[in-house]
Design a protein around this motif. Structure first.
Motif, mmCIF file in Angstrom:
data_model
loop_
_atom_site.group_PDB
_atom_site.id
_atom_site.type_symbol
_atom_site.label_atom_id
_atom_site.label_comp_id
_atom_site.label_asym_id
_atom_site.label_seq_id
_atom_site.Cartn_x
_atom_site.Cartn_y
_atom_site.Cartn_z
ATOM 1 N N THR A 191 0.901 -1.169 -0.080
ATOM 2 C CA THR A 191 0.052 -0.015 0.014
ATOM 3 C C THR A 191 0.962 1.082 0.012
ATOM 4 O O THR A 191 1.888 1.301 0.927
ATOM 5 N N VAL A 242 -7.424 0.127 -0.163
ATOM 6 C CA VAL A 242 -7.976 1.112 -1.422
ATOM 7 C C VAL A 242 -9.509 1.207 -0.965
ATOM 8 O O VAL A 242 -9.986 2.417 -1.146
ATOM 9 N N TYR A 257 -9.817 3.608 1.664
ATOM 10 C CA TYR A 257 -9.366 4.874 1.339
ATOM 11 C C TYR A 257 -10.511 5.446 0.563
ATOM 12 O O TYR A 257 -10.862 6.922 0.933
ATOM 13 N N ILE A 297 -1.507 6.637 1.110
ATOM 14 C CA ILE A 297 -3.178 5.879 1.487
ATOM 15 C C ILE A 297 -2.861 5.217 2.736
ATOM 16 O O ILE A 297 -4.049 5.377 3.549
#
Length: 837
Positions: A247, A269, A272, A251
């Motif tokens: 990652t 993700v 996020y 993030i």
């Protein structure tokens, strides 16, 4: 909701002069209440730099521990260390083993201070002089990422000697907000940043403002059987994903700053994007999905194992759980948590991305039913922007392609359309009328457009407002007034003294209830408020029989305790508990009272449920009232322990049944009612020391000594006394203005009589007979002695009364007083069988 200030500034062009404190003050004024401000690394001092491990020698110790003697290149930061040799590097002893030569690490040098006031210096340990420390996340006060040991900096990270604070995200303040349930849009950086732009009147970059691929339905087949529960469903597919891809630091850091744990690139993700846009998304291992995706209500007997490894029985029916399915059955609790069978793992290369808009009520019921709380569920149950699913799915695919080496497969599936927002009609002068602030029509319209609403002007100062898609909470003109006023500022509401209230003061019942309270307080009693909840065990402690009407209770829909699931029918349990608690803590005596409602079932069936779109008719209101339980106001008193305190003046006296009757008589006198006292037997009172109280043949309650078993059950001393009255019945019989006492300047004539009666005859009956027989000259009658013994015979008792006579206009002669006395005795003899001693 935790929002990093740096992320807010990426989306809002805030002036440099706007500090974090200024920003939070303005956002709090707009309705995003500040909970706190965090700043990672604020308590770290001194040189904290990036270093590269040159050498790592493992040295076993006698205690079985293996330490690493490392040489670390700290670049230009070596100037800060006396005697630093760039060729050899900084000598540091480290006990962790998750790094090796060539790795970049975070180093704090001598003179630095770590959280907890841990000071770093050069010191000799394990045979070496260790000048500094190679740091782990926990030592720096950062969230643990699941790895065990030292922070290893990516190769493309900062060079040795660089200050590590920027890389670690130190100095980036994080604001934590308390978000009201009706402002779900603020559970995202998109929402918080929009509010910041609104508050300061600066440009806002909407992260949801992006073009998405053309919808062709080819990404994955999706069948939605419940469009009410799922109006919009978007799906995208990526392949070639590298499950080992790390990652990116920015993030990972932002996910952790928001209070979530970094797990893997695919999971990070989706989290996020949820934090960025406010739209929860979910990723499936596409190779584990069998056939098309479906959205429907759960069926009877279905179960699912969720990502937390819990096996859950699903609730079927129209109000049951919404589930996502494939050919094998349910693979996810829609909008709440995914299923374990399609979980993304360390070997996943094809990811099916899902983003959907869910019915908030269904999401809330499912989460409550399964006692399951998640960040996705928190947002879905409050209501998410229905236009976001396509955007969020595309954003997740973009990040998986950019950082995970994936390839976006052609095709984009989007099922359903977002439900339209209702148009609300409002007069432009309504905000000014309701707030008292001078708000012009132009200002009201400008502020409504500033929140994203569409405003269509009509005639006569009325406009039609269509709220933005992310504001499902705006449904009527008063919601729009709130939006306008919060932007103008509640601090602008003028301070005006309220107008003098119209009316006639307290009602008759309010005045009488206050008179009751004053009377009891004057008698030395203290008012308490207890919980009005009971269970069967409570009635057992009171000794109530199985058919006692007080056992018929009104059950509570959501009781505080399963042991007390009903509303009480008597005030005595709470008072007895309070009295026993005080006696148990050393109080020599207590005198307590309480006035409150009790409830008895109406037996008229359940209350009807009407809609809120129209006002109920009078007939409907009558049906509602009929279904309500009967809720009379009661008064209860408990006297236990010392009633008259002991001291240097002599011994005191414990409370007894006579004290309870004295309190009742005092109250009746002050209310101006004629109270009748007769013997009765009713739990929880002593069978031979319980008085039934009535007014004009209407029973209002009981008073007397408590049963010994009840005293023991509640931890009270023997012979404690209690009263319970129907206060409504008592006050209904009370005159609005009580008759005052009659005064006379004439002398008093005193006559005492002693009457022998059967032991079963009550003193109250004898007193009533004396009053009735004495005639109008009688001023008062008082029992001053009671005797049982050999002189009056077995089964008999002697009651001595003081009779006081007075005429208002003359001095009574001895003959007049004697005649009145004889008449009183004759009446007592006739009605009770009394014989004068």
């Amino acid at each position: 909701m935790k929002a990093p200030v740096s992320w807010i500034r990426e989306l809002v062009d805030l002036p440099e002069t706007v500090t974090t404190e200024v920003l939070t003050d303005r956002l709090t004024a707009l309705g995003l209440k500040l909970e706190g401000i965090e700043a990672a690394g604020a308590d770290i001092e001194g040189p904290l730099v990036i270093g590269r491990v040159l050498t790592q020698d493992k040295e076993p110790q006698k205690n079985g521990k293996v330490i690493n003697w490392c040489r670390v290149d700290i670049g230009a930061a070596g100037e800060l260390v006396e005697g630093y040799d760039p060729a050899e590097g900084q000598g540091i002893v480290c006990g962790a083993h998750n790094f090796g030569p060539g790795d970049k690490v975070v180093v704090i040098l001598p003179g630095g201070v770590l959280p907890g006031d841990f000071r770093i210096s050069a010191r000799k340990t394990y045979g070496h002089v260790s000048a500094g420390m190679i740091c782990s996340a926990s030592e720096l006060g950062l969230p643990e990422d699941g790895s065990d040991g030292i922070i290893v900096v990516p190769e493309d990270g900062p060079e040795p000697g660089t200050d590590a604070r920027e890389f670690l995200g130190f100095g980036d303040e994080v604001i934590e907000f308390e978000i009201n349930p009706d402002r779900a849009y603020a559970l995202s950086l998109r929402g918080v940043a929009r509010e910041a732009a609104l508050g300061f009147g600066v440009p806002f970059t909407d992260p949801a403002d992006r073009a998405v691929p053309e919808v062709d339905g080819k990404a994955w087949e999706v069948v939605v059987d419940d469009p009410t529960g799922c109006p919009v469903f978007a799906a995208r597919l990526v392949s070639g994903f590298d499950p080992s891809a790390p990652t990116p630091e920015h993030i990972k850091r932002r996910v952790e700053q928001a209070g979530m744990r970094s797990i893997s690139l695919a999971v990070d993700v989706t989290n996020y994007v949820m934090l960025e846009l406010g739209q929860p998304t979910h990723g499936y291992d596409a190779d584990k999905v069998a056939g098309s995706l479906g959205v429907r209500r759960a069926r009877a007997g279905e179960r699912i194992t969720t990502l937390d490894d819990a096996v859950r029985d699903l609730s079927p029916g129209n109000d049951g759980d919404l589930v996502i399915t494939d050919d094998s059955g349910p693979i996810g609790l829609a909008g709440v948590m995914g299923g374990a069978t399609t979980e993304i793992s360390g070997t996943t290369t094809r990811i099916l991305v899902e983003a959907a808009h869910w019915d908030p009520v269904s999401m809330f019921r499912t989460g409550k039913r399964h006692k399951l709380s998640s960040e996705a569920g928190k947002r879905n149950e409050r209501g998410v922007d229905p236009l976001l699913p396509a955007v969020a799915a595309d954003r997740v695919v973009e990040l998986l392609v950019e950082h995970g080496g994936a390839t976006a497969e052609p095709g984009f599936t989007l099922v359903g359309t977002a439900p339209p927002q209702p148009t609300v009609t409002i007069a432009t002068d309504l905000p000014a009328q309701l707030s008292g602030i001078e708000i012009s029509a132009m200002t009201a319209v400008e502020h409504l457009r500033a929140i994203g609403a569409t405003v269509a002007e009509h005639e006569d100062g009325v406009v039609g407002v269509t709220p933005p898609s992310w504001r499902p909470d705006i449904t009527d003109p008063h919601d729009l007034v709130e939006e306008v006023v919060r932007i103008v500022g509640y601090d602008q509401v003028p301070s005006l003294l309220p107008r003098r209230a119209t009316g006639r003061g307290l009602t008759r019942l309010q005045r009488l209830r206050r008179r009751v309270g004053r009377s009891l307080a004057g008698a030395g009693l203290v008012e308490v408020v207890s919980f009005p909840f009971v269970g069967e065990a409570t009635f057992d402690r009171l000794g109530l029989t199985a058919d006692d009407p007080r056992r018929a209770t009104v059950p509570l829909a959501n009781p505080l305790s399963s042991e007390e699931p009903a509303y009480t029918t008597t005030l005595l349990p709470g008072l007895l508990e309070a009295a026993g608690r005080n006696i148990g803590r050393g109080a020599p005596g207590v005198a307590l009272f309480e006035t409150a409602t009790v409830a008895f079932p109406s037996d008229n069936g359940p209350a009807p449920i009407y809609g809120v779109h129209t006002r109920p008719t009078e007939a409907e209101v009558d049906k509602l009232i009929e279904a309500l339980p009967v809720q009379p106001q009661h008064l209860a008193v408990v006297l236990a322990g010392e009633r008259q305190r002991s001291g240097w003046w002599g011994a005191g006296a414990d409370a007894a049944w006579s004290d309870a009757l004295a309190v009742v008589r005092r109250l009746a006198t002050e209310l101006g009612v004629e109270l009748r006292v007769t013997a009765t037997h009713r739990m929880p009172w002593h069978p031979g020391r319980c008085a039934l109280l009535s007014i004009d043949e209407v029973e209002i309650g009981c008073a007397g000594e408590l049963h010994p078993k009840v005293c023991k059950s509640f931890g009270l001393p023997a012979r404690a006394a209690a009263i319970e009255l129907d206060l409504d019945a008592l006050l209904a019989a009370t005159p609005t203005v009580a008759a005052g006492p009659q005064f006379s300047t004439m002398p008093l004539a005193k006559e005492d009589v002693a009457l022998v009666v059967d032991a079963s005859v009550t003193a109250a009956d004898v007193e009533a007979a004396l009053r009735d027989g004495a005639g109008p000259l009688l001023e008062s009658v008082r029992l001053f002695d009671a005797y049982t013994g050999a002189q009056v015979g077995e089964g008999k008792k002697s009651l001595a009364f003081a009779l006081r006579f007075r005429a208002p206009d003359r001095t009574l002669t001895e003959g007049e007083a004697g005649a009145a006395r004889d008449a009183a005795v004759a009446e007592a003899a006739s009605r009770t069988g009394a014989v004068q001693r």
